[in-house]
Design a protein around this motif. Structure first.
Motif, PDB file in Angstrom:
ATOM      1  N   ALA A 260       0.917  -1.175   0.087  1.00 34.92           N
ATOM      2  CA  ALA A 260      -0.175   0.030   0.081  1.00 34.92           C
ATOM      3  C   ALA A 260       0.835   1.163   0.065  1.00 34.92           C
ATOM      4  CB  ALA A 260      -0.960  -0.067   1.031  1.00 34.92           C
ATOM      5  N   ASN A 261       0.268   2.115  -0.403  1.00 39.23           N
ATOM      6  CA  ASN A 261       1.026   3.434  -0.864  1.00 39.23           C
ATOM      7  C   ASN A 261       0.520   4.860   0.063  1.00 39.23           C
ATOM      8  OD1 ASN A 261       3.649   3.070  -2.192  1.00 39.23           O
ATOM      9  ND2 ASN A 261       2.220   2.076  -3.751  1.00 39.23           N
ATOM     10  N   VAL A 262      -0.209   4.493   0.845  1.00 43.07           N
ATOM     11  CA  VAL A 262      -0.752   5.824   1.661  1.00 43.07           C
ATOM     12  C   VAL A 262      -0.833   5.483   3.200  1.00 43.07           C
ATOM     13  CG1 VAL A 262      -3.140   5.030   1.220  1.00 43.07           C
ATOM     14  CG2 VAL A 262      -2.700   7.433   1.559  1.00 43.07           C
ATOM     15  N   ALA A 263      -0.831   6.364   4.024  1.00 45.70           N
ATOM     16  CA  ALA A 263      -0.739   6.366   5.387  1.00 45.70           C
ATOM     17  C   ALA A 263      -1.977   5.523   6.044  1.00 45.70           C
ATOM     18  CB  ALA A 263      -0.458   7.377   6.180  1.00 45.70           C
ATOM     19  N   VAL A 264      -3.269   5.907   5.388  1.00 42.53           N
ATOM     20  CA  VAL A 264      -4.462   5.326   5.891  1.00 42.53           C
ATOM     21  C   VAL A 264      -4.617   3.847   5.715  1.00 42.53           C
ATOM     22  CG1 VAL A 264      -5.772   7.558   6.051  1.00 42.53           C
ATOM     23  CG2 VAL A 264      -5.702   6.029   3.989  1.00 42.53           C
ATOM     24  N   LEU A 265      -3.828   3.308   5.050  1.00 38.88           N
ATOM     25  CA  LEU A 265      -3.677   1.682   4.901  1.00 38.88           C
ATOM     26  C   LEU A 265      -2.594   1.268   5.399  1.00 38.88           C
ATOM     27  CD1 LEU A 265      -4.537   1.784   0.981  1.00 38.88           C
ATOM     28  CD2 LEU A 265      -6.137   1.478   2.900  1.00 38.88           C
TER      29      LEU A 265
ATOM     30  N   GLY B 128      -5.281  -1.818  10.488  1.00 40.75           N
ATOM     31  CA  GLY B 128      -5.850  -3.205  10.415  1.00 40.75           C
ATOM     32  C   GLY B 128      -5.632  -3.723   8.857  1.00 40.75           C
ATOM     33  N   PHE B 129      -5.254  -2.976   7.997  1.00 39.13           N
ATOM     34  CA  PHE B 129      -5.385  -3.565   6.689  1.00 39.13           C
ATOM     35  C   PHE B 129      -4.167  -4.448   6.411  1.00 39.13           C
ATOM     36  CE2 PHE B 129      -7.668   0.437   6.241  1.00 39.13           C
ATOM     37  CZ  PHE B 129      -8.670   0.118   5.393  1.00 39.13           C
ATOM     38  N   ASN B 130      -3.469  -4.636   7.195  1.00 41.38           N
ATOM     39  CA  ASN B 130      -2.179  -5.709   7.036  1.00 41.38           C
ATOM     40  C   ASN B 130      -2.567  -7.265   7.474  1.00 41.38           C
ATOM     41  OD1 ASN B 130      -2.246  -4.813   9.893  1.00 41.38           O
ATOM     42  ND2 ASN B 130      -0.561  -5.668  10.255  1.00 41.38           N
TER      43      ASN B 130
ATOM     44  N   TYR C 185       2.877 -11.317   3.777  1.00 43.23           N
ATOM     45  CA  TYR C 185       4.002 -10.313   3.318  1.00 43.23           C
ATOM     46  C   TYR C 185       3.081  -9.081   3.249  1.00 43.23           C
ATOM     47  CZ  TYR C 185       6.497 -14.394   2.254  1.00 43.23           C
ATOM     48  OH  TYR C 185       7.087 -15.835   2.239  1.00 43.23           O
ATOM     49  N   TYR C 186       3.406  -7.723   4.049  1.00 39.49           N
ATOM     50  CA  TYR C 186       2.698  -6.496   3.715  1.00 39.49           C
ATOM     51  C   TYR C 186       3.720  -5.326   4.289  1.00 39.49           C
ATOM     52  CZ  TYR C 186      -1.218  -3.014   3.951  1.00 39.49           C
ATOM     53  OH  TYR C 186      -1.722  -2.078   3.778  1.00 39.49           O
ATOM     54  N   SER C 187       3.707  -4.491   3.349  1.00 35.73           N
ATOM     55  CA  SER C 187       4.480  -3.431   3.353  1.00 35.73           C
ATOM     56  C   SER C 187       3.665  -2.160   2.790  1.00 35.73           C
ATOM     57  CB  SER C 187       5.801  -3.381   2.420  1.00 35.73           C
ATOM     58  OG  SER C 187       5.500  -3.734   1.221  1.00 35.73           O
TER      59      SER C 187
ATOM     60  N   MET D  72      -2.415  -7.957  -3.454  1.00 37.16           N
ATOM     61  CA  MET D  72      -2.824  -6.701  -3.468  1.00 37.16           C
ATOM     62  C   MET D  72      -1.994  -5.568  -3.760  1.00 37.16           C
ATOM     63  SD  MET D  72      -3.671  -3.528  -2.387  1.00 37.16           S
ATOM     64  CE  MET D  72      -2.970  -3.544  -0.755  1.00 37.16           C
ATOM     65  N   LEU D  73      -2.004  -4.723  -4.677  1.00 35.99           N
ATOM     66  CA  LEU D  73      -1.125  -3.776  -5.131  1.00 35.99           C
ATOM     67  C   LEU D  73      -1.908  -2.418  -5.247  1.00 35.99           C
ATOM     68  CD1 LEU D  73       1.587  -2.929  -6.167  1.00 35.99           C
ATOM     69  CD2 LEU D  73       0.951  -3.317  -8.473  1.00 35.99           C
ATOM     70  N   HIS D  74      -1.607  -1.670  -4.373  1.00 37.55           N
ATOM     71  CA  HIS D  74      -2.277  -0.275  -4.289  1.00 37.55           C
ATOM     72  C   HIS D  74      -1.393   0.903  -4.847  1.00 37.55           C
ATOM     73  CE1 HIS D  74      -2.765   3.652  -1.904  1.00 37.55           C
ATOM     74  NE2 HIS D  74      -4.047   3.480  -2.391  1.00 37.55           N
ATOM     75  N   LEU D  75      -1.784   1.653  -5.931  1.00 35.91           N
ATOM     76  CA  LEU D  75      -0.811   2.458  -6.388  1.00 35.91           C
ATOM     77  C   LEU D  75      -1.668   3.981  -6.218  1.00 35.91           C
ATOM     78  CD1 LEU D  75      -0.096   0.796  -9.885  1.00 35.91           C
ATOM     79  CD2 LEU D  75       1.511   1.010  -7.668  1.00 35.91           C
ATOM     80  N   PHE D  76      -0.748   4.803  -5.918  1.00 33.28           N
ATOM     81  CA  PHE D  76      -1.229   6.056  -5.177  1.00 33.28           C
ATOM     82  C   PHE D  76      -0.801   7.412  -6.212  1.00 33.28           C
ATOM     83  CE2 PHE D  76      -1.187   9.831  -2.010  1.00 33.28           C
ATOM     84  CZ  PHE D  76      -2.490   9.559  -1.568  1.00 33.28           C
ATOM     85  N   ASP D  77      -0.168   7.125  -7.391  1.00 32.19           N
ATOM     86  CA  ASP D  77       0.470   8.245  -8.045  1.00 32.19           C
ATOM     87  C   ASP D  77      -0.652   9.443  -8.438  1.00 32.19           C
ATOM     88  OD1 ASP D  77       3.493   7.169  -9.185  1.00 32.19           O
ATOM     89  OD2 ASP D  77       2.161   5.647  -8.237  1.00 32.19           O
ATOM     90  N   VAL D  78      -1.923   8.785  -8.854  1.00 30.81           N
ATOM     91  CA  VAL D  78      -2.772   9.677  -9.655  1.00 30.81           C
ATOM     92  C   VAL D  78      -3.393  10.402  -8.693  1.00 30.81           C
ATOM     93  CG1 VAL D  78      -5.112   9.367 -10.655  1.00 30.81           C
ATOM     94  CG2 VAL D  78      -3.486   7.688 -11.192  1.00 30.81           C
TER      95      VAL D  78
END
Length: 450
Positions: free
Chosen positions: A142-147, A152-154, A159-161, A192-198
């Motif tokens: 994940a690429n944002v602090a709220v995740l 609890g999103f881990n 493997y979670y980063s 699960m791949l979360h991308l934050f660039d947009v």
């Protein structure tokens, strides 16, 4: 919806030649015939109507266009919330925001309660937990602090980063997934791949910054506002072009991922699902960013699925929601669960076109002075009301796609929204207290005010 007893997806299971059904919940998982994997990709802040495959006038998404041609594109997928935290909680749990309760307040300060963002209720099963129980190896980025893990999103990931802010990290995030897949491609996996660039600021790397505006990064990259009003419409046009450049940048990196998967031999046994948590406003209704409204520019999201057993070049116009993703993935995998879901398997034949798709979880400022909004879409008829019932409006999304002609509140729609609000919550989340690093990141993103 309750997934109890047998969960059948007759057509897909026959295509997959799976002879056994796995079970998750109170019983031990059963190994499923076939080596089928899942990669769920969530592109933060991506509105559907800025993708070429959804009819956009700019070529922002050749990779996703190709993915849609090889699978199913849902034209009317709706977010259950207009910002990241509650929308992701819905994707994780298959529940509406009213059910899981994991939301927060825009502009909260660090007072005695330590913040106003809730964490996922530990008692609610999540997608990674359910797939892990069924024998999948689970990976998430994940690429944002709220995740972060504090929310609890881990839970359930082997493997979670996460990055507190993932601006410009699409390339390295895709590289991380490729590296992991290369080491674990002999395992049955859920990723699960979360991308934050947009997400704003809209600052794509070269040459994507000049793809749709020659001014590129030399111009502004976020809204310069006074009392919430942008300086001029040229700023809007420039920022929208930069936003589109971010989409093209992310799309190109997904192209690298899919190309690598084909080379590695994973494409034929992996389901790819691409979606978003919410969209973004560019003055369509006088607002910018997201979080506080339920107009389609904020809640109309992409939803594309491609992989084993999925037909090619299909388009489905049934209105669906983010809470449908988890039960659909479980059914596609041949799994059963006693877990309660508000969503349903949208690959099943005979899906109810009149099923209400709700949304709530806007983040008013401050909490005790602005009532919460809620909306329900029923077969392209949308109704939005305040909990105090002072404001009620409906839109015919077939005839008025831009929501420019509000109609008096539809009685059926109002009834559906009130029923949604009256639904007892399933989760009982508690506030999460972020550390200083997360607090600073949330402040930079506009989620807190001091």
């Amino acid at each position: 919806m309750m997934l109890k007893g047998k969960v059948y997806l007759v057509l897909l299971l026959s295509l997959l030649s799976c002879s056994d059904q796995g079970r998750i919940g109170n019983q031990l998982p059963v190994e499923i015939a076939g080596h089928k994997n899942i990669i769920l990709i969530i592109i933060d802040t991506l509105r559907a109507d800025h993708l070429s495959c959804y009819g956009y006038h700019r070529p922002t998404s050749p990779t996703l266009d190709s993915l849609a041609r090889s699978g199913i594109l849902w034209t009317n997928a709706q977010a259950q919330a207009p910002w990241t935290l509650p929308a992701h909680a819905t994707i994780w749990t298959g529940l509406s925001v009213k059910s899981h309760g994991t939301t927060g307040v825009l502009g909260w300060s660090r007072g005695d309660e330590g913040g106003k963002n809730f964490a996922l209720d530990p008692a609610l099963p999540t997608a990674p937990e359910l797939f892990s129980q069924a024998g999948f190896t689970t990976w998430g980025l994940a690429n944002v602090a709220v995740l972060r893990d504090i929310y609890g999103f881990n839970r359930g990931f082997d493997y979670y980063s996460f990055n507190n802010t993932g601006h410009g990290k699409a390339a390295e995030s895709v590289d991380s997934l490729i590296y992991w897949l290369n080491e674990h491609n002999d395992e049955r996996f859920f990723c699960m791949l979360h991308l934050f660039d947009v997400h704003d600021p809209y600052d794509p790397p070269q040459p994507y910054d000049r793809m749709f505006d020659p001014e590129g990064a030399q111009g502004i990259t976020t809204w310069q506002t006074e009392d919430g009003v942008p300086i001029n419409l040229e700023d809007r046009d420039h920022l929208e072009a930069m936003y589109d450049g971010e989409i093209a940048w992310v799309d190109s990196n997904l192209g690298r991922l899919f190309s690598w998967m084909r080379t590695a031999g994973l494409a034929d046994n992996t389901l790819i699902i691409v979606t978003s948590d919410h969209g973004e406003e560019f003055l369509e209704h006088g607002g910018v960013f997201h979080r506080t409204t339920f107009y389609q520019e904020v809640v109309h999201i992409p939803l594309i699925m491609a992989g084993p057993g999925i037909g090619e070049g299909l388009t489905n116009s049934t209105t669906v929601g983010q809470f449908d993703i988890l039960p659909t993935l479980l059914a596609w995998s041949g799994l059963e669960s006693d877990t309660h879901f508000d969503g349903t398997d949208i690959l099943q034949p005979g899906l109810d076109i009149n099923r209400p798709i709700p949304a709530s979880g806007n983040t008013p400022l401050p909490l005790d002075t602005l009532p919460q909004l809620a909306s329900v879409v029923v077969n392209r008829e949308k109704t939005i009301i305040m909990t105090d019932l002072e404001t009620t409006v409906s839109y015919d999304l077939n005839m008025d796609t831009g929501e420019n002609d509000p109609l008096p509140g539809d009685s059926t729609g109002i009834e559906k929204v009130l029923y949604y609000w009256a639904t007892p919550p399933v989760g009982a989340p508690e506030y999460a207290v972020p550390d200083q690093e997360a607090t600073d990141a949330l402040r930079d993103l506009g989620y807190i005010d001091n």
